[in-house]
Design a protein around this motif. Structure first.
Motif, mmCIF file in Angstrom:
data_model
loop_
_atom_site.group_PDB
_atom_site.id
_atom_site.type_symbol
_atom_site.label_atom_id
_atom_site.label_comp_id
_atom_site.label_asym_id
_atom_site.label_seq_id
_atom_site.Cartn_x
_atom_site.Cartn_y
_atom_site.Cartn_z
ATOM 1 N N THR A 52 0.832 -1.207 0.000
ATOM 2 C CA THR A 52 0.000 0.000 0.000
ATOM 3 C C THR A 52 0.867 1.258 0.000
ATOM 4 O O THR A 52 0.571 2.227 -0.696
ATOM 5 N N SER A 56 0.999 3.998 -3.028
ATOM 6 C CA SER A 56 0.615 5.391 -2.839
ATOM 7 C C SER A 56 1.717 6.335 -3.308
ATOM 8 O O SER A 56 1.501 7.538 -3.416
ATOM 9 N N GLY A 72 -5.176 4.062 -2.938
ATOM 10 C CA GLY A 72 -5.145 2.610 -2.754
ATOM 11 C C GLY A 72 -6.132 2.103 -1.716
ATOM 12 O O GLY A 72 -6.136 0.913 -1.416
ATOM 13 N N THR A 73 -6.980 3.002 -1.170
ATOM 14 C CA THR A 73 -7.899 2.541 -0.119
ATOM 15 C C THR A 73 -8.925 1.561 -0.672
ATOM 16 O O THR A 73 -9.241 0.565 -0.035
ATOM 17 N N GLY A 76 -7.189 -1.845 -1.524
ATOM 18 C CA GLY A 76 -6.828 -2.548 -0.282
ATOM 19 C C GLY A 76 -8.047 -3.109 0.421
ATOM 20 O O GLY A 76 -8.035 -4.244 0.891
ATOM 21 N N MET A 85 -7.984 -2.844 7.200
ATOM 22 C CA MET A 85 -7.381 -1.640 6.632
ATOM 23 C C MET A 85 -7.073 -0.583 7.692
ATOM 24 O O MET A 85 -6.218 0.273 7.456
ATOM 25 N N GLY A 89 -3.651 0.890 7.553
ATOM 26 C CA GLY A 89 -3.643 2.312 7.240
ATOM 27 C C GLY A 89 -2.869 3.111 8.284
ATOM 28 O O GLY A 89 -2.151 4.044 7.941
ATOM 29 N N VAL A 92 0.751 2.640 7.479
ATOM 30 C CA VAL A 92 1.122 3.329 6.236
ATOM 31 C C VAL A 92 1.160 4.840 6.453
ATOM 32 O O VAL A 92 2.113 5.512 6.038
ATOM 33 N N THR A 197 -7.964 0.904 -10.784
ATOM 34 C CA THR A 197 -8.354 -0.276 -10.008
ATOM 35 C C THR A 197 -9.032 -1.314 -10.904
ATOM 36 O O THR A 197 -8.814 -2.515 -10.750
ATOM 37 N N CYS B 151 6.688 -4.170 7.121
ATOM 38 C CA CYS B 151 6.430 -3.118 6.142
ATOM 39 C C CYS B 151 7.735 -2.411 5.792
ATOM 40 O O CYS B 151 8.049 -2.206 4.625
ATOM 41 N N THR B 193 0.487 -6.855 -6.821
ATOM 42 C CA THR B 193 -0.539 -7.445 -5.952
ATOM 43 C C THR B 193 -0.289 -8.941 -5.782
ATOM 44 O O THR B 193 -0.376 -9.476 -4.682
#
Lengths: 225, 248
Positions: A52, A56, A72-73, A76, A85, A89, A92, A197, B151, B193
């Motif tokens: 993510t 972004s 990207g919400t 995701g 998320m 989130g 991120v 998307t 991450c 992805t």
């Protein structure tokens, strides 16, 4: 679109952080359950957060010619579910503040609420609704992703309007001002993000139908490739 | 990433992260406490000077990191300065510059710049891995820490994959028109992805092979003089807050 560090008054900054806490706590709880059931999930979420973050940072060609970054919400939320998320989130947005000086620590709660809570829940709700209305998969994805992006921006404008009401017109006029200024970049961005998307899901359906089925995004008969 | 480079290469790399975080926190408190433009400017200047002179962060690089935030500040202040009149009789809409609006701009931009300077001080002097270690000591939930560690480590793997894919697509004129660009970008994101699941599975297998099913722990750097650094930061932070309060 992130609200910058220190922009919101202290009451609003704290208020939005408090409002986001239950969603993050619920997300962490649901992640813990998933990890207990399937240990592989713990790696998946960290990798998903990195994905993510990198997504972004991509430059998206926008309709008006200016370049913007996708949020990207929608993607995701459709892939990992809206509850997961919120913690993803959070990480991120924290990383964006710490690695890119984009957003901030005091505005983390407000940004989290608009991007990682309103956007994903809206995306999944819209996707389910449009699927129930028997719209095609591509149209549903487009509506879910672009409106999630759009609602994120509306939420941010509302947050700013609430914090800074117009001296004569009040919150409504202030909302019109913020929403009007950000519409120039955000509406084309929402459309581009919706299109992107759809292209992503088409490519996934074509080359990786098994993964899409595993994620429960589509019903098995719909993936024909 | 510019911030990463500064965070590893600045003069205060070996100063305790707890001390730097404390000073940044004082900076945030001071910028919220400063109610006059004068006080806000003093806080911003002091924080920036500490970052430039103390930690030795180049001024040009500092300003480049701050540039996107300035853009947000400029557009938002524009809408704060002008007042929208919805109920005027002659026209449907009218804008006017109001003294109250300008005062608000002063207040908000002063506070934002102060808080931004405090954030930049922290991130330009402290690598993320030190901050994660600090968050662990502050009892952040283990699940969040794990997501952060993974991450951070996967970020560079994905950046590398993005860079390679972009190069390959550009070499085949994948970004020649905006239509092609959208298509290429879609392919790139779809490819990434799928990598999410593949790489997560590989990491899982690697962890299982080492019997790891608990938290991911790494050796954390130790900092000599933590007590002295924290005391100095507390003193500096108090000066900052006192300055903001006195000038307000």
């Amino acid at each position: 679109m992130h609200i910058m560090e220190g922009f919101l008054p202290i009451e609003h900054a704290v208020g939005w952080a408090v409002a986001s806490v239950p969603f993050v706590a619920y997300g962490i709880g649901s992640i813990k359950k998933q990890i207990e059931a399937n240990l592989e999930q713990r790696m998946l979420l960290g990798v998903a957060a990195a994905f993510t973050f990198v997504l972004s940072a991509l430059k998206l060609p926008s309709v008006t010619g200016s370049c913007s970054h996708p949020t990207g919400t929608g993607l995701g939320a459709l892939l990992f579910g809206p509850a997961a998320m919120a913690p993803i989130g959070l990480v991120v947005l924290l990383f964006q503040a710490l690695l890119l000086a984009h957003g901030g620590l005091t505005t983390l709660g407000a940004n989290l609420f608009s991007m990682a809570i309103v956007g994903p829940f809206a995306a999944v709700a819209l996707f389910r609704l449009t699927r129930r209305l028997r719209l095609s998969f591509a149209v549903s994805v487009f509506i879910a992703a672009s409106l999630a992006d759009f609602l994120t921006y509306v939420t941010t404008s509302a947050q700013l309007a609430w914090a800074f009401p117009d001296p004569t017109g009040g919150v409504v006029a202030s909302f019109a001002k913020f929403a009007g200024i950000f519409a120039i970049t955000q509406i084309p961005l929402a459309i581009s993000e919706g299109l992107l998307t759809v292209v992503i899901f088409n490519a996934l359906a074509r080359f990786n139908p098994q993964e899409l089925k595993d994620m429960n995004v589509v019903n098995p008969p719909e993936v024909s490739a | 990433m510019l911030i990463e480079q500064c965070a590893y290469a600045n003069r205060w790399r070996r100063v305790s992260p707890a001390a730097k975080a404390l000073f940044a926190l004082s900076g945030l408190v001071a910028s919220f406490a400063a109610s006059t433009p004068m006080a806000a400017v003093a806080v911003v200047c002091l924080l920036a000077a500490v970052t430039w002179i103390g930690a030795g962060v180049p001024v040009g690089r500092y300003l480049r990191v701050a540039a996107p935030a300035f853009f947000f500040l400029a557009t938002s202040c524009l809408s704060l300065a002008f007042s929208l009149n919805l109920n005027s009789d002659g026209q449907a809409l009218s804008f006017q510059l109001t003294p109250a609006g300008l005062q608000k701009v002063d207040e908000v931009s002063g506070r934002s710049l102060g808080a931004l300077a405090a954030l930049l001080f922290l991130v330009l002097t402290t690598p993320l891995i030190d901050l994660i270690a600090l968050l662990r000591r502050l009892k952040t939930p283990e699940v969040l820490l794990e997501i952060m560690i993974l991450c951070y480590r996967m970020l560079f793997v994905f950046s590398d994959a993005v860079h390679d894919t972009l190069t390959a697509q550009s070499a085949r004129l994948g970004y020649a028109t905006s239509r092609l660009a959208l298509r290429s970008l879609g392919g790139l994101a779809a490819n990434l992805t799928v990598q999410v699941w593949q790489r997560a599975h590989d990491l899982h297998v690697a962890a299982q092979a080492r019997n790891n099913d608990g938290p991911l722990r790494f050796l954390e750097p130790t900092f000599a003089h933590t007590g002295r650094d924290v005391a100095l930061a507390a003193a500096g932070g108090s000066v900052l807050i006192a300055l903001a309060v006195v000038l307000s």
